[in-house]
Design an enzyme around this catalytic site. Sequence first.
Site, PDB file in Angstrom:
ATOM      1  N   ARG A 166       6.525  -0.214  -7.803  1.00  0.00           N
ATOM      2  CA  ARG A 166       7.308   0.897  -6.857  1.00  0.00           C
ATOM      3  C   ARG A 166       7.913   0.375  -5.697  1.00  0.00           C
ATOM      4  O   ARG A 166       7.819   0.775  -4.636  1.00  0.00           O
ATOM      5  CB  ARG A 166       6.181   1.826  -6.520  1.00  0.00           C
ATOM      6  CG  ARG A 166       5.612   2.652  -7.707  1.00  0.00           C
ATOM      7  CD  ARG A 166       4.599   4.018  -7.332  1.00  0.00           C
ATOM      8  NE  ARG A 166       3.766   3.235  -6.547  1.00  0.00           N
ATOM      9  CZ  ARG A 166       2.417   2.949  -7.441  1.00  0.00           C
ATOM     10  NH1 ARG A 166       2.400   2.780  -8.590  1.00  0.00           N
ATOM     11  NH2 ARG A 166       1.341   2.517  -6.799  1.00  0.00           N
ATOM     12  N   HIS A 212       5.258  -8.359  -4.339  1.00  0.00           N
ATOM     13  CA  HIS A 212       3.914  -8.641  -4.300  1.00  0.00           C
ATOM     14  C   HIS A 212       3.460 -10.247  -4.487  1.00  0.00           C
ATOM     15  O   HIS A 212       2.828 -10.342  -5.381  1.00  0.00           O
ATOM     16  CB  HIS A 212       3.038  -7.863  -5.039  1.00  0.00           C
ATOM     17  CG  HIS A 212       2.936  -6.184  -4.400  1.00  0.00           C
ATOM     18  ND1 HIS A 212       2.116  -5.864  -3.734  1.00  0.00           N
ATOM     19  CD2 HIS A 212       3.813  -5.088  -4.759  1.00  0.00           C
ATOM     20  CE1 HIS A 212       2.470  -4.641  -3.360  1.00  0.00           C
ATOM     21  NE2 HIS A 212       3.352  -4.125  -4.178  1.00  0.00           N
ATOM     22  N   GLY A 235       0.800  -1.293  -0.003  1.00  0.00           N
ATOM     23  CA  GLY A 235       0.055   0.179  -0.036  1.00  0.00           C
ATOM     24  C   GLY A 235       1.012   1.126  -0.225  1.00  0.00           C
ATOM     25  O   GLY A 235       1.781   1.214  -0.658  1.00  0.00           O
ATOM     26  N   GLU A 236       0.459   2.222   0.954  1.00  0.00           N
ATOM     27  CA  GLU A 236       1.453   3.369   0.995  1.00  0.00           C
ATOM     28  C   GLU A 236       1.821   3.489   2.206  1.00  0.00           C
ATOM     29  O   GLU A 236       1.195   3.492   3.300  1.00  0.00           O
ATOM     30  CB  GLU A 236       0.560   4.645   0.772  1.00  0.00           C
ATOM     31  CG  GLU A 236       1.295   5.943   0.561  1.00  0.00           C
ATOM     32  CD  GLU A 236       2.543   5.637  -0.351  1.00  0.00           C
ATOM     33  OE1 GLU A 236       3.587   6.099   0.214  1.00  0.00           O
ATOM     34  OE2 GLU A 236       2.310   5.607  -1.490  1.00  0.00           O
ATOM     35  N   SER A 237       3.391   3.099   2.376  1.00  0.00           N
ATOM     36  CA  SER A 237       4.092   2.925   3.816  1.00  0.00           C
ATOM     37  C   SER A 237       3.746   4.243   4.886  1.00  0.00           C
ATOM     38  O   SER A 237       3.343   4.113   6.019  1.00  0.00           O
ATOM     39  CB  SER A 237       5.329   2.734   3.811  1.00  0.00           C
ATOM     40  OG  SER A 237       5.912   3.833   3.199  1.00  0.00           O
ATOM     41  N   ARG A 272      13.236   3.557  -0.318  1.00  0.00           N
ATOM     42  CA  ARG A 272      11.766   3.617  -0.486  1.00  0.00           C
ATOM     43  C   ARG A 272      11.748   3.714  -2.151  1.00  0.00           C
ATOM     44  O   ARG A 272      10.859   3.114  -2.943  1.00  0.00           O
ATOM     45  CB  ARG A 272      11.221   4.635  -0.207  1.00  0.00           C
ATOM     46  CG  ARG A 272      10.595   4.424   1.241  1.00  0.00           C
ATOM     47  CD  ARG A 272       9.612   5.422   1.876  1.00  0.00           C
ATOM     48  NE  ARG A 272       8.586   5.671   1.024  1.00  0.00           N
ATOM     49  CZ  ARG A 272       7.865   6.650   1.345  1.00  0.00           C
ATOM     50  NH1 ARG A 272       8.189   7.632   2.061  1.00  0.00           N
ATOM     51  NH2 ARG A 272       6.840   6.805   0.109  1.00  0.00           N
ATOM     52  N   CYS A 318       6.225  -5.125   0.165  1.00  0.00           N
ATOM     53  CA  CYS A 318       6.047  -3.870  -0.155  1.00  0.00           C
ATOM     54  C   CYS A 318       6.184  -2.732   0.972  1.00  0.00           C
ATOM     55  O   CYS A 318       7.142  -2.644   1.714  1.00  0.00           O
ATOM     56  CB  CYS A 318       5.342  -3.894  -1.404  1.00  0.00           C
ATOM     57  SG  CYS A 318       5.901  -2.393  -2.591  1.00  0.00           S
ATOM     58  N   GLU A 331       1.356 -11.664  -3.040  1.00  0.00           N
ATOM     59  CA  GLU A 331      -0.370 -11.630  -3.075  1.00  0.00           C
ATOM     60  C   GLU A 331      -0.929 -11.677  -4.293  1.00  0.00           C
ATOM     61  O   GLU A 331      -2.228 -11.788  -4.402  1.00  0.00           O
ATOM     62  CB  GLU A 331      -0.627 -10.942  -1.982  1.00  0.00           C
ATOM     63  CG  GLU A 331      -0.657  -9.571  -2.307  1.00  0.00           C
ATOM     64  CD  GLU A 331       0.686  -8.683  -2.003  1.00  0.00           C
ATOM     65  OE1 GLU A 331       0.631  -7.392  -1.901  1.00  0.00           O
ATOM     66  OE2 GLU A 331       1.615  -9.307  -1.770  1.00  0.00           O
TER      67      GLU A 331
END
Length: 202
Positions: A146, A181, A54-56, A114, A86, A183
């Site tokens: 990313r 990822h 997601g967005e850390s 990052r 991620c 998943e």
Amino acid sequence: HTSMDQIVIGVLALQGDFAEHIATFKKCKGNVVTKEIRKTEELNGIHALVIPGGESTVIVKLLDDFKMLDDVKKFGAEGFPMFGTCAGCILLAKSIDGRPDQKTLQLVDISVNRNAYGSQVDSFESDLKADEAIFGAEPLRAILIRAPMITSAGAGTKTLVQHSGNPVLLQQGNLLACTFHPEISGDTRVHQYFVDVVTKFG
């Protein structure tokens, strides 16, 4: 755990692709159930925790806002298995290159960059040679979106999969840090390995 016992894997569901993790665990062998985790009390009774992609920065902020950051850190520090992919990998890291201000859980002795692959490289896929003793001979399909890069890793860590000489899946005790990822690749082997780690821990 005897085969009768249920393994409850919590998946942090504040932001990110937690639904894909849950779907992947459903395909794993073993008596596994998943539980979406959105508040501290829900950590009670789970055997392991997954922090999704997601967005850390958003995930950290939400953990902070919901007063969960310390509890999640304590959960990992007490030895409970955790698996970060991620953004989750960034959260598990001890430090972030060039971002000393960003809070992390500081559970795994790694530094991450990052945006190591550059902003132009949004995502790429690669077939990676994995630790055969764990994953067998078939390469793992890694989807990096990313993705962070693990730039240094302490002596207590073990690299399970690497890409161009950098770890992309690494284990420290019961903690798994993964820059790709698993998943969304349709390959359940990384999740199955985590289930096995959790089963041994129980």
